[in-house]
Design an enzyme around this catalytic site. Structure first.
Site, PDB file in Angstrom:
ATOM      1  N   HIS A 118       0.808  -1.214   0.000  1.00 55.05           N
ATOM      2  CA  HIS A 118       0.000   0.000   0.000  1.00 55.05           C
ATOM      3  C   HIS A 118       0.849   1.276   0.000  1.00 55.05           C
ATOM      4  CE1 HIS A 118       0.892   0.624   4.329  1.00 55.05           C
ATOM      5  NE2 HIS A 118       0.880  -0.696   4.370  1.00 55.05           N
ATOM      6  N   ASP A 119       0.377   2.262  -0.735  1.00 55.66           N
ATOM      7  CA  ASP A 119       0.922   3.628  -0.720  1.00 55.66           C
ATOM      8  C   ASP A 119       2.334   3.735  -1.290  1.00 55.66           C
ATOM      9  OD1 ASP A 119      -1.424   4.700   0.851  1.00 55.66           O
ATOM     10  OD2 ASP A 119      -0.602   3.346   2.351  1.00 55.66           O
ATOM     11  N   GLY A 122       5.032  -1.071   2.791  1.00 52.67           N
ATOM     12  CA  GLY A 122       4.210   0.115   2.567  1.00 52.67           C
ATOM     13  C   GLY A 122       5.001   1.409   2.509  1.00 52.67           C
TER      14      GLY A 122
END
Length: 329
Positions: free
Chosen positions: A175-176, A193
């Site tokens: 994520h991200d 992440g």
């Protein structure tokens, strides 16, 4: 049993005929048609472009938009609010999108490999169900088999992948993350992440990068490395706990850096990291010496290298990978 089979064939035929009528009327030009296998389930609200080919046992959700000349191979699935550009290929078993708030977007000419999972919910426990989450992928990316790419962990952020990246089998992009252009991730490259990878980065197999690390452009990560701090631009790291091993000389030559530029970068690297009596001050002092050295400071690559190192020591960053000075051993 015979009646059930007949009913199933009737349902598949109805879905196929309805889909074709809708897409031909709204999207297809003269002589162009979509090919939809009768065992695939296409939601009537899905939007297909011209010349789309959908193989057997695929599913396409109600909020999906698929561009022109895309191919969905057998048992691939596109769900949730997902937009796919022109000339993309979704290979057997791949899943793109998820029934979550937010959006998954793929640009043009992308390949999603066998059983890859792209645009699904992140594995961050801080994600709150119901929050919007996003993934944006550019053009000409090759995402190979069994790779996973997750959406953002919160509505104010995004997972972003640029253009012309090769993501080999079994890679993970969490994520991200922010991935630039023209990177090569070898098999089992694992990015936690919020990792930032700039451009022209090359990883060897079975490497892992700690969350929030920054990987500078034109850098190289040796096989099996665990990266827990930033890698400045143009540098090479290796080792179980990744350490700086010099400049990525072969990568620099392959990407068109001149011999004189490379010599300037090597001199800068030696002044910064290879400490001796002539440059025995702290890291900040050595960086200042390079910045004021007229012989090498004129090269933009040297300026970018120094800037990349300085940025890694900002309060919200992790510092740079350790350097083992050969003279100290």
């Amino acid at each position: 049993m015979l009646a059930v089979c007949s009913l199933r064939r009737l349902i598949f035929s109805s879905v196929r005929l309805f889909s074709r009528r809708r897409f031909h009327a709204d999207f297809l030009g003269p002589g162009e048609s979509s090919s939809i296998h009768p065992t695939s389930i296409i939601h009537p609200d899905a939007v297909l472009g011209q010349g789309v080919s959908i193989g057997p046992f695929c599913t396409v959700g109600s909020a999906v938009k698929i561009g022109n000349s895309c191919q969905l191979h057998a048992s691939s699935h596109i769900v949730g609010e997902t937009e796919i550009g022109d000339h993309c290929i979704i290979q057997t078993g791949a899943v793109v999108g998820a029934d979550l708030p937010g959006l998954t977007v793929l640009g043009h000419h992308n390949v999603v490999g066998h059983y890859a999972v792209v645009g699904v919910k992140c594995q961050d426990l801080k994600y709150k169900p119901g929050d919007e989450c996003f993934l944006y992928i550019g053009d000409h990316n090759d995402i190979r088999e069994y790779s996973s790419i997750h959406r953002s962990s919160k509505s104010c952020d995004k997972t972003i992948i640029g253009d012309n990246n090769l993501i080999m089998g079994h890679c993970h992009i969490a994520h991200d993350c922010k991935i630039g252009n023209k990177n090569i991730f070898a098999n089992n490259t694992l990015l936690a992440g919020h990792v930032v990878v700039e451009d022209y980065v090359h990883t060897s197999g079975a490497i892992a990068v700690h969350q929030f690390c920054h990987i500078g452009s034109h850098s190289f990560i040796g096989g099996g490395a665990m990266v827990t701090q930033d890698i400045p631009k143009f540098m090479m790291v290796s080792g179980g706990r990744a350490e700086l091993r010099g400049l990525n000389l072969e990568g620099l030559r392959r990407h068109g850096f001149s011999e004189i530029e490379v010599r300037g970068m090597r001199k800068a690297y030696q002044k910064i990291f290879m400490v001796n009596e002539a440059n025995s001050g702290g890291l900040d002092d050595r960086l200042s010496q390079v910045e004021h050295d007229e012989e090498i400071a004129c090269f933009s690559a040297v300026t970018h290298m120094v800037q990349s190192i300085r940025e890694s020591f900002r309060p919200n960053r992790r510092g740079i990978c350790k350097f083992r000075n050969p003279s100290a051993s």
